[in-house]
Design a protein around this motif. Sequence first.
Motif, PDB file in Angstrom:
ATOM      1  N   CYS A 220       0.838  -1.203   0.000  1.00  0.00           N
ATOM      2  CA  CYS A 220       0.000   0.000   0.000  1.00  0.00           C
ATOM      3  C   CYS A 220       0.877   1.260   0.000  1.00  0.00           C
ATOM      4  O   CYS A 220       1.833   1.352   0.762  1.00  0.00           O
ATOM      5  CB  CYS A 220      -0.912  -0.015   1.228  1.00  0.00           C
ATOM      6  SG  CYS A 220      -1.838   1.504   1.474  1.00  0.00           S
ATOM      7  N   CYS A 223       0.006   2.892   3.789  1.00  0.00           N
ATOM      8  CA  CYS A 223       0.300   2.280   5.094  1.00  0.00           C
ATOM      9  C   CYS A 223       1.285   1.111   4.998  1.00  0.00           C
ATOM     10  O   CYS A 223       1.588   0.469   6.000  1.00  0.00           O
ATOM     11  CB  CYS A 223      -0.985   1.831   5.767  1.00  0.00           C
ATOM     12  SG  CYS A 223      -1.676   0.318   5.085  1.00  0.00           S
ATOM     13  N   SER A 225       0.953  -1.817   3.919  1.00  0.00           N
ATOM     14  CA  SER A 225       0.390  -3.163   4.032  1.00  0.00           C
ATOM     15  C   SER A 225       0.495  -3.905   2.693  1.00  0.00           C
ATOM     16  O   SER A 225       0.386  -3.311   1.625  1.00  0.00           O
ATOM     17  CB  SER A 225      -1.077  -3.046   4.451  1.00  0.00           C
ATOM     18  OG  SER A 225      -1.720  -4.283   4.260  1.00  0.00           O
ATOM     19  N   CYS A 237      -6.476  -1.223  -0.527  1.00  0.00           N
ATOM     20  CA  CYS A 237      -5.813  -1.735   0.677  1.00  0.00           C
ATOM     21  C   CYS A 237      -6.863  -2.170   1.700  1.00  0.00           C
ATOM     22  O   CYS A 237      -7.763  -1.413   2.047  1.00  0.00           O
ATOM     23  CB  CYS A 237      -4.928  -0.633   1.268  1.00  0.00           C
ATOM     24  SG  CYS A 237      -4.203  -1.102   2.848  1.00  0.00           S
ATOM     25  N   CYS A 240      -6.122  -0.023   5.268  1.00  0.00           N
ATOM     26  CA  CYS A 240      -6.452   1.389   5.473  1.00  0.00           C
ATOM     27  C   CYS A 240      -7.470   1.914   4.459  1.00  0.00           C
ATOM     28  O   CYS A 240      -7.896   3.065   4.553  1.00  0.00           O
ATOM     29  CB  CYS A 240      -5.190   2.249   5.455  1.00  0.00           C
ATOM     30  SG  CYS A 240      -4.507   2.542   3.817  1.00  0.00           S
ATOM     31  N   TYR A 242      -7.033   2.607   1.399  1.00  0.00           N
ATOM     32  CA  TYR A 242      -6.444   3.456   0.359  1.00  0.00           C
ATOM     33  C   TYR A 242      -6.620   2.831  -1.022  1.00  0.00           C
ATOM     34  O   TYR A 242      -6.426   1.632  -1.202  1.00  0.00           O
ATOM     35  CB  TYR A 242      -4.961   3.658   0.659  1.00  0.00           C
ATOM     36  CG  TYR A 242      -4.215   4.534  -0.320  1.00  0.00           C
ATOM     37  CD1 TYR A 242      -4.532   5.882  -0.469  1.00  0.00           C
ATOM     38  CD2 TYR A 242      -3.176   4.012  -1.106  1.00  0.00           C
ATOM     39  CE1 TYR A 242      -3.842   6.681  -1.360  1.00  0.00           C
ATOM     40  CE2 TYR A 242      -2.474   4.811  -1.998  1.00  0.00           C
ATOM     41  CZ  TYR A 242      -2.817   6.144  -2.119  1.00  0.00           C
ATOM     42  OH  TYR A 242      -2.134   6.927  -3.004  1.00  0.00           O
TER      43      TYR A 242
HETATM   44 ZN   LIG Z   1      -3.040   0.825   3.356  1.00  0.00          ZN
END
Ligand SMILES: [Zn+2]
Length: 304
Positions: A220, A223, A225, A237, A240, A242
Motif C-alpha cells: 500500500c 500504510c 500493508s 488496501c 487502510c 487506500y
Molecule cells: Zn493501506
Amino acid sequence: MAYKNREESSELKILHILNARMDLTQTEKQHYLNLKKGFQGEVQFDQLVEGAGLHHKFYILNDLLLKCDNTTFQIDSTIITQNSIIPNEIKNFEGNLIYKNKNFYNCTTDGIYQNPLEQLNRIKILLTKLLQKNGFNIPIEGNVIFINPECFLYQAPVDEPIVYYTQLNRFLRSLNAKPSFLDNTHTELANFLLNAHITEPESMHLPAYQFGSVRKGLNCGKCNSFFLEIHGRKLVCYDCGYQEKIEAAVVRGVEEVRLLFPELKLTPNIVFDWCRLSISSKWLRRILKDNYEQFGYGKWTYYG
Ligand SMILES: [Zn+2]
C-alpha cells in the motif's frame, strides 16, 4: 512556494522500502526511524513557515548542502530577509532533555545528543566564509528550532538562539515583521546558494540486500500493508482502505526497483516479479510502454 524545496533523501526512501520488505536489525531500524523523524520535523517547520506566508516575503531555501574549503555543511532551512540571512537547524527531539555542561542529554537514558548549538555555530562560520569569498556581505543570524511539542528541556539556557515549540508562533510573527524589500542582490544571493547546492551522491548507511532477498509484491502506498486486492482498475488496501490506480501503483513499484537496484535492467519480468499483481502481462507491458522509454526488442525488451 519555497525557492528551494525539500525532498526525502535517497537513503530515507530506500530504508522506507526496505523496512517493509526485510528484517532490519535494531540498529538499522533505529537509524531509519531517526532519519524519518528528522525529516518529518523539517517538513513540519516548512509547513509552519509556509502557513505564516513567509515565502511571499522572503527567499526560503530548504535543505541546502554546501561546501566551503573542502568542508561540507548542511542547512535545514535558510531564510533570506532584507537585512539578514537566517539558517535554521531543526531538531525533532522528543521526551525530557537536560542541558548541562553546555551539552544536551536525554534524561531517561543519559545519552548525549549531537549538540545543535555547535552545529549551528559551525554552519554560521562556514556560511560566513562562503558568502564573503563570493562577495556577499549580509549579516547572519540563525536559530536552533525544537519542533517537537513533546520535548521538554530542563535547565534550558536563556542566552542561546533556541526556539522552543511553544515559542514558534511568536517566532514566526517576529520573522513576518522583518523588513522584506528584496532587490537584485537578494535574488543573486538566493541563486548563488541554489547553484552552490551539492547534488553529488550521498553517503548512505544501508543494510546489505539483493533483488532475490527482499520481499516482493506491491504494498500500500499509504500504510505499507501487503494486504491488497484488485478492484477493476484499482488496487485497494484492506488495512487502510487506500485506493490507487493500478497504473500508478505499478509505476510506484518500478520506481522502487530503480531506486533499490539502479544497475538492474528493467525488463517486464523483473517488474512482474516485483509487483506480483494478477494482471495480464499485456496490461503490464502497456503500462511500462506508456510510462517509460522502451529499449531492445522481443525478449530483450527493457525500459528506462
Ligand atoms: Zn493501506
